[in-house]
Design a protein around this motif. Structure first.
Motif, PDB file in Angstrom:
ATOM      1  N   VAL A  78      14.574  -3.643   3.887  1.00 17.55           N
ATOM      2  CA  VAL A  78      14.940  -2.459   2.765  1.00 17.55           C
ATOM      3  C   VAL A  78      13.561  -1.721   2.565  1.00 17.55           C
ATOM      4  CG1 VAL A  78      15.296  -2.029   0.453  1.00 17.55           C
ATOM      5  CG2 VAL A  78      16.745  -3.676   1.493  1.00 17.55           C
ATOM      6  N   GLU A  79      12.516  -2.153   2.426  1.00 20.10           N
ATOM      7  CA  GLU A  79      11.188  -1.449   2.279  1.00 20.10           C
ATOM      8  C   GLU A  79      10.767  -0.699   3.451  1.00 20.10           C
ATOM      9  OE1 GLU A  79       9.841  -1.062  -0.501  1.00 20.10           O
ATOM     10  OE2 GLU A  79      11.427  -2.267  -1.398  1.00 20.10           O
ATOM     11  N   LYS A  82      13.190   2.332   3.864  1.00 24.06           N
ATOM     12  CA  LYS A  82      12.751   3.322   2.882  1.00 24.06           C
ATOM     13  C   LYS A  82      11.697   4.073   3.422  1.00 24.06           C
ATOM     14  CE  LYS A  82      14.625   1.104  -1.371  1.00 24.06           C
ATOM     15  NZ  LYS A  82      14.194   0.615  -2.575  1.00 24.06           N
ATOM     16  N   LYS A  83      10.543   3.157   3.913  1.00 30.43           N
ATOM     17  CA  LYS A  83       9.438   3.798   4.589  1.00 30.43           C
ATOM     18  C   LYS A  83       9.663   4.891   5.702  1.00 30.43           C
ATOM     19  CE  LYS A  83       4.728   2.526   5.696  1.00 30.43           C
ATOM     20  NZ  LYS A  83       3.962   1.383   6.211  1.00 30.43           N
ATOM     21  N   LEU A  85      12.686   6.205   6.686  1.00 29.87           N
ATOM     22  CA  LEU A  85      13.151   7.513   6.389  1.00 29.87           C
ATOM     23  C   LEU A  85      12.408   8.631   5.652  1.00 29.87           C
ATOM     24  CD1 LEU A  85      16.570   5.961   4.957  1.00 29.87           C
ATOM     25  CD2 LEU A  85      16.393   7.073   7.163  1.00 29.87           C
ATOM     26  N   SER A  86      11.152   7.905   4.635  1.00 30.00           N
ATOM     27  CA  SER A  86      10.356   9.081   3.988  1.00 30.00           C
ATOM     28  C   SER A  86       9.714   9.375   5.014  1.00 30.00           C
ATOM     29  CB  SER A  86       9.903   8.276   2.782  1.00 30.00           C
ATOM     30  OG  SER A  86       8.945   9.132   2.436  1.00 30.00           O
ATOM     31  N   GLN A  91      15.472  11.217   4.596  1.00 31.92           N
ATOM     32  CA  GLN A  91      16.232  10.297   3.655  1.00 31.92           C
ATOM     33  C   GLN A  91      17.245  11.097   2.774  1.00 31.92           C
ATOM     34  OE1 GLN A  91      13.298  11.586   3.794  1.00 31.92           O
ATOM     35  NE2 GLN A  91      12.166  11.920   1.656  1.00 31.92           N
ATOM     36  N   GLU A  95      20.818   6.725   0.315  1.00 31.65           N
ATOM     37  CA  GLU A  95      20.126   5.615  -0.629  1.00 31.65           C
ATOM     38  C   GLU A  95      20.051   4.436   0.095  1.00 31.65           C
ATOM     39  OE1 GLU A  95      21.245   3.591  -4.894  1.00 31.65           O
ATOM     40  OE2 GLU A  95      22.298   5.483  -4.638  1.00 31.65           O
ATOM     41  N   ILE A  96      18.733   3.666   0.019  1.00 32.28           N
ATOM     42  CA  ILE A  96      18.901   2.354   0.416  1.00 32.28           C
ATOM     43  C   ILE A  96      18.428   1.272  -0.634  1.00 32.28           C
ATOM     44  CG2 ILE A  96      17.321   0.948   2.084  1.00 32.28           C
ATOM     45  CD1 ILE A  96      18.450   3.116   3.470  1.00 32.28           C
ATOM     46  N   ALA A  97      19.000   0.494  -0.546  1.00 28.79           N
ATOM     47  CA  ALA A  97      19.074  -0.739  -1.829  1.00 28.79           C
ATOM     48  C   ALA A  97      19.065  -1.990  -1.207  1.00 28.79           C
ATOM     49  CB  ALA A  97      20.145  -0.424  -2.779  1.00 28.79           C
TER      50      ALA A  97
END
Length: 180
Positions: A78-79, A82-83, A85-86, A91, A95-97
């Motif tokens: 997940v981390e 997120k990283k 995509l940013s 992104q 939404e990543i969760a």
């Protein structure tokens, strides 16, 4: 095999050429699944098992403009998702969760796409039927012969409402189910 792919994804997400190559491998798979589930920009897509390279989420957004909520139970994946995509400025609408799609309260969705590596597929389908998303469409990637033990598969009693062939080594079909 699952562990190898997970490790490769986590390494590739940091290096754009590898990220892009890994992402591009699934373009035709996603084109087929988008067609199968009739995904449009009006949908909210729940992607369960997104991994460190959330290629399903990316393709859905790029091909349809739909909003995607992508879950994975692996905190590191997940981390990293997120990283990356940013880092690559991808992104938008994603939404990543952290989550496994079985025990937590799921958000409202109109379509759910379940990754091949989600092993408890029957449990997942039954859980999705209990959500407050009646009329939703659910897509499962069914493992190819010889990969059922590693990836899990839906028993024959779960007859799909539709299916489409895939040209992948580990899975040959995607199944569609409607939640009533």
């Amino acid at each position: 095999m699952k562990r190898i792919f997970t490790s490769v994804e986590k390494m590739c997400c940091e290096f754009y050429p590898a990220f892009y190559l890994y992402h591009s491998i699934y373009k035709n798979v996603m084109r087929n699944e988008i067609k199968l589930a009739n995904i449009t920009s009006n949908d909210v897509v729940l992607n369960i098992g997104c991994g460190a390279i959330p290629f399903t989420a990316l393709h859905i957004v790029q091909m349809t403009g739909a909003k995607v909520i992508a879950l994975d139970k692996d905190k590191e994946a997940v981390e990293k998702a997120k990283k990356c995509l940013s880092k690559y400025k991808l992104q938008k609408n994603i939404e990543i969760a952290l989550g496994d799609g079985i025990v937590e309260n799921l958000p409202d969705f109109t379509v759910a796409i379940i990754a091949l590596h989600v092993k408890e597929k029957a449990t997942m389908l039954e859980n999705l039927k209990l959500t407050k998303s009646p009329g939703a469409r659910v897509v499962f990637r069914q493992p190819a012969v010889g990969y059922e033990n590693e990836y899990g598969s839906l028993p024959d009693k779960y007859v799909p409402d539709g299916k489409i062939s895939q040209k992948m080594k580990t899975f040959k079909e995607s199944y569609l189910y409607h939640i009533s």
